[in-house]
Design an enzyme around this catalytic site. Structure first.
Site, mmCIF file in Angstrom:
data_model
loop_
_atom_site.group_PDB
_atom_site.id
_atom_site.type_symbol
_atom_site.label_atom_id
_atom_site.label_comp_id
_atom_site.label_asym_id
_atom_site.label_seq_id
_atom_site.Cartn_x
_atom_site.Cartn_y
_atom_site.Cartn_z
ATOM 1 N N HIS A 155 18.994 48.474 -14.028
ATOM 2 C CA HIS A 155 18.257 47.206 -14.069
ATOM 3 C C HIS A 155 17.772 46.898 -15.493
ATOM 4 C CE1 HIS A 155 18.187 47.258 -9.648
ATOM 5 N NE2 HIS A 155 17.874 48.543 -9.773
ATOM 6 N N SER A 276 25.070 34.841 -41.412
ATOM 7 C CA SER A 276 24.514 33.562 -40.989
ATOM 8 C C SER A 276 24.660 32.545 -42.103
ATOM 9 C CB SER A 276 23.032 33.730 -40.632
ATOM 10 O OG SER A 276 22.396 32.471 -40.524
ATOM 11 N N LYS A 282 20.811 38.175 -41.814
ATOM 12 C CA LYS A 282 21.382 38.442 -40.492
ATOM 13 C C LYS A 282 22.828 38.894 -40.560
ATOM 14 C CE LYS A 282 20.344 35.973 -36.807
ATOM 15 N NZ LYS A 282 21.689 35.542 -36.481
ATOM 16 N N GLU A 289 30.602 39.349 -29.135
ATOM 17 C CA GLU A 289 30.300 38.142 -28.361
ATOM 18 C C GLU A 289 31.581 37.448 -27.922
ATOM 19 O OE1 GLU A 289 25.980 37.260 -30.446
ATOM 20 O OE2 GLU A 289 27.736 36.128 -31.086
#
Length: 460
Positions: A155, A276, A282, A289
């Protein structure tokens, strides 16, 4: 003139002609179409339908067509409805009337089914190899860090300590199941439909078993009507691909979380991240992804094609033209992702200090319950006792090991001085020595088992 037309046929509506044409996508099947046509010409010659000279002319002509297509010199025409039409039309231009005998006893119905099966048979080793490489990378990660502990999750909550190697192998076993699915499905894929004609079989004495052997098929379709309409192999491939996509997505999701500052368990190699456009600090896990996103694409192809199949009557129907684009895109999608993921896994670096810091003592509550069970306490009672202990420790802001023995004994007299030895992550992990467990010996056994499965067939 079209294969099915006559000089007197009225022209098709241009909009329908565009809808009907499959050449924009099925031209990709030209290597398989030419290979199948050469084998068919040889079968016709063995059956006495073609003379040796005609068979040789057809085969040499088809080789020339293949060379033109390979070199990008083949000129398609507006009347080329599909790749089969285009190849036969060009063959006729090259060798004359003998080309008109090639389609004897054959229909585009069994021809296209054969081509698509051959296409997937050609792709199968590449897909299996991509999965093998990904498994190898995961196994190497497990081998390189056998004693590194991390939280295991259910979970998405910290549950029990496990070995980092156990996490790596969990994903490896999922991809191993995918490889097994490919292996198990191959005999069904490698079933020859050629010789089934449009639906009733060919009236000429074609040796279909010899044809199957020449083209690399393992068996011959047993029913001509079923053979021309059977796209189970497409649906099965799309299902296997969707499962691979789901497993890739789950691996990607874990790593996206683990590479975040909040977890910090994994550091990704910069070669698999992007920067980025606004924020200089970043690094984005775009490779992961995209791998996660592709699962939706793969599931969509499976769902869409099953919907195409669900209402068809027996025999060939033009609806089946919708089989190729999902197959081609699925193959391309899998190959693209499987080309990236092994390298990403091989170059990622675990961060032991962050994993150790996340091993909070509350994760050892099950160890206390198991401790009581070993003292003869029923598990349900032990679960209740330890739950009360955990709540007490949380209220006081203390670790379980900070509770004095006298306090523990108030909850149950079975607690003794040796209870504190149970509150050790390494000991907790090592108690899970069952097959498939996270103890060092169990993990080593998993690695050996996977290594045996990944070994080349000729070395087993």
């Amino acid at each position: 003139m079209r294969l099915w037309g006559t000089v007197e046929n009225p022209p098709l509506d241009p909009a329908f002609e565009r809808l009907n044409a499959s050449l924009p996508f099925d031209r990709r099947l030209y290597p398989q179409d030419i290979r199948g046509s050469i084998a068919w010409a040889r079968a016709l010659a063995r059956a006495g339908i073609l003379s040796p000279e005609e068979q040789q002319a057809i085969e040499e002509g088809l080789q020339r067509v293949r060379e033109e297509l390979d070199a990008g010199l083949f000129l398609f025409r507006p009347t080329d409805e599909d790749i089969h039409t285009a190849v036969e039309r060009r063959l006729s231009e090259l060798i004359g009337p003998a080309a008109g005998k090639l389609h004897t006893g054959r229909s585009r119905n069994d021809q296209v089914a054969t081509d698509l099966r051959l296409f997937l048979m050609d792709e199968w080793p590449e897909l299996e190899g991509g999965l093998r490489a990904l498994e190898e990378a995961l196994v190497r990660q497990a081998e390189a860090h056998p004693d590194l502990l991390m939280p295991g999750y259910t979970h998405l909550q910290r549950a029990q300590p496990i070995r980092y190697a156990q996490w790596c192998l969990a994903h490896a076993w999922a991809f191993e199941r995918d490889r097994e699915r490919l292996q198990e499905a191959f005999p069904r894929l490698a079933t020859l439909p050629l010789g089934s004609g449009a639906l009733a079989g060919t009236p000429f004495p074609i040796d279909r078993e010899a044809l199957a052997r020449e083209l690399g098929f393992q068996q011959v379709s047993p029913n001509s009507l079923d053979a021309v309409s059977d796209r189970d192999f497409v649906a099965e491939f799309l299902f296997i691909a969707a499962m691979i996509g789901i497993h890739l997505s789950r691996l990607a999701e874990d790593l996206i979380l683990f590479a975040s500052a909040e977890f910090g368990f994994i550091e990704l190699d910069p070669a698999y991240t992007t920067g980025s456009s606004l924020m200089p600090q970043k690094r984005n896990p775009d490779a992961l992804e995209l791998a996660r996103a592709k699962a939706g694409r793969l599931i969509g192809h499976l769902t869409g094609f099953l919907t195409v199949l669900k209402g068809l009557p027996s025999g060939y129907n033009k609806d089946l033209q919708e089989d190729k684009e999902p197959v081609f895109d699925t193959v391309d999608t899998l190959r693209a992702v499987l080309a990236v993921m092994p390298g990403l896994i091989a170059t990622m670096r675990p961060r032991p200090e962050r994993m150790r810091a996340a091993l909070e003592e509350a994760m050892l509550a099950t160890e206390l319950a198991d401790y009581l069970v070993r003292k003869g306490v029923p598990f349900r009672e032990a679960h209740r006792v330890v739950s009360a202990l955990v709540q007490e420790a949380l209220r006081e802001g203390k670790a379980l090991s900070a509770l004095p023995l006298e306090r523990m004994r108030r909850h149950h007299p079975a607690f003794e001085a040796d209870v504190f030895a149970a509150l050790d992550p390494e000991a907790a992990v090592e108690r899970r020595v069952v097959i498939g467990g996270t103890a060092r010996a169990a993990v080593d056994a998993q690695i050996r088992a996977l290594r045996a499965r990944l070994a080349p067939a000729d070395s087993q």
